[in-house]
Design an enzyme around this catalytic site. Structure first.
Site, PDB file in Angstrom:
ATOM      1  N   ARG A   1      -3.870 -22.693  -2.269  1.00 50.35           N
ATOM      2  CA  ARG A   1      -4.011 -21.134  -2.168  1.00 50.35           C
ATOM      3  C   ARG A   1      -5.352 -20.697  -2.413  1.00 50.35           C
ATOM      4  NH1 ARG A   1       0.171 -18.391  -6.394  1.00 50.35           N
ATOM      5  NH2 ARG A   1      -1.380 -19.032  -7.697  1.00 50.35           N
TER       6      ARG A   1
ATOM      7  N   TYR B   1      27.373   3.126   4.049  1.00 54.59           N
ATOM      8  CA  TYR B   1      26.724   3.095   5.422  1.00 54.59           C
ATOM      9  C   TYR B   1      27.545   2.023   6.367  1.00 54.59           C
ATOM     10  CZ  TYR B   1      22.892   6.288   4.156  1.00 54.59           C
ATOM     11  OH  TYR B   1      22.068   7.187   3.734  1.00 54.59           O
TER      12      TYR B   1
ATOM     13  N   LYS C   1      -0.112  -9.401 -15.041  1.00 56.23           N
ATOM     14  CA  LYS C   1      -0.013  -9.034 -13.571  1.00 56.23           C
ATOM     15  C   LYS C   1       1.225  -8.404 -13.191  1.00 56.23           C
ATOM     16  CE  LYS C   1       0.943 -13.571 -11.537  1.00 56.23           C
ATOM     17  NZ  LYS C   1       0.832 -14.581 -10.459  1.00 56.23           N
TER      18      LYS C   1
END
Length: 367
Positions: A135, A263, A38
């Site tokens: 789950r 940044y 997967k």
């Protein structure tokens, strides 16, 4: 369209085979292996891996239907278990001869209705039971009702029943894991008695293979171990690294004392220094937590700390003490130890670090 990104993820298929053989050596001869591919093969390249090992495993597993379709379209003929199918994809599962995990009454009833409408017989399906992970899956009290539904139709046949250990890698949770295994044995006995035949049983993931040989049953599910990790350093050290992430130096800057890099001017040079800009950033899977000296790359075998914030497409690194040039190779990781180190520095685990490598990063395979 050809992927011309100079940043690349190299997948060593021979290492995958080595790792498979390692775990196979831990099993009884008749215990089958289900290879979990997967999430693009845990961030690598699922199709190439499946083709490499298709003759050495009994099953493949994917999370979602489209992942199974991709394997079928690539010519993979092994049985493919879809671990988390959705109602909207059940017809596609049948069309591509995939095998669904039926984990609640809604999807069980829907699949039986669809299979009966198409006059299917003995279509292979899998039933998942929740033994503590909470789950997906039915509860132990559901066995009788599930079996009534199964016995009332010839449209499906149970290929396997399975569960999932919640903490197979945690030796402090052995008592909990043992209770899960015991409950699953009770469920399996009850299930078999009710339907009159014995489906395959499987419960162990990679850590379960190592820590709970009594729960290998008929098949084990080999996931992260296939890719070189075992949630246990002593075992990981016996496996081979599968993935190498690399790039090149795009530009070298001389930074004066007091100048900033990146940044938000999050890095200010305390001395004159040199930096290199590398074409990989958080859009490629480099976690922003690795910026500002937390993470690093290797250039000519030496660590070069990341300076400033990680940008979307680039990072800047300190190479003041490294002799190098534009277009020299840069290694982000090339072994499990570095992957684990960078994962720890990102406050995560190896699973997340490797599966986060963006699909825009070019994949190359070695076999």
């Amino acid at each position: 369209m050809t992927n011309n990104h100079v940043t690349k993820l190299q997948i060593n298929l021979n290492a995958v085979s080595f790792n498979l053989d390692f775990f196979k050596s831990k099993l009884q001869k008749n215990t089958k292996i289900l290879a979990v591919v997967k999430a693009f093969g845990y961030g690598s390249e699922a199709i190439s891996i499946a083709k490499k090992i298709q003759n050495d495993v009994s099953y493949f597993a994917v999370a979602y239907t489209h992942e199974g379709v991709a394997l079928r379209d690539a010519g993979i003929n092994n049985p493919i278990l879809v671990l988390h199918p959705q109602l909207s994809n059940l017809q596609l599962i049948i069309d591509r001869c995939l095998e669904p995990n039926l984990y609640n009454y809604t999807i069980l009833n829907s699949f039986i209705d669809l299979a009966e409408a198409q006059k299917l017989k003995n279509y292979p399906v899998h039933i998942k039971f929740n033994t503590g992970l909470n789950r997906l899956g039915f509860n132990s009290k559901d066995v009788d009702e599930i079996c009534k539904k199964i016995n009332s139709t010839n449209s499906i046949k149970i290929a396997s029943i399975f569960s999932h250990l919640a903490a197979s890698e945690d030796k402090n949770e052995r008592e909990f894991s043992k209770k899960q295994i015991s409950l699953f044995n009770e469920i399996s006995d009850n299930f078999e008695n009710n339907i009159g035949y014995k489906p395959m049983m499987h419960m162990c993931n990679t850590s379960g293979i190592i820590n709970y040989p009594e729960a290998h049953f008929d098949m084990v599910r080999l996931g992260i171990g296939l890719y070189g990790f075992a949630n246990e350093e002593s075992i990981t050290n016996q496996l081979k690294n599968v993935m190498t992430l690399s790039s090149v130096i795009s530009q070298i800057h001389t930074i004066k004392e007091g100048e900033s890099v990146g940044y938000n001017r999050s890095f200010i040079a305390q001395n004159d220094m040199k930096t290199a800009t590398i074409p990989i950033g958080h859009a490629d899977g480099i976690h922003r937590k690795l910026g500002n000296g937390v993470g690093y790359v290797k250039i000519n075998g030496e660590k070069a700390p990341i300076v400033g914030n990680v940008c979307m497409d680039m990072i800047m690194v300190d190479l003041t003490s490294i002799d190098c040039n534009i277009n020299d190779d840069v290694i982000i990781f090339d072994n499990q130890q570095t992957i684990n180190d960078l994962a720890n520095k990102s406050s995560t685990i190896s699973y997340e670090l490797i599966t986060a490598i963006s699909q825009r990063v070019k994949r190359e395979t070695i076999s």
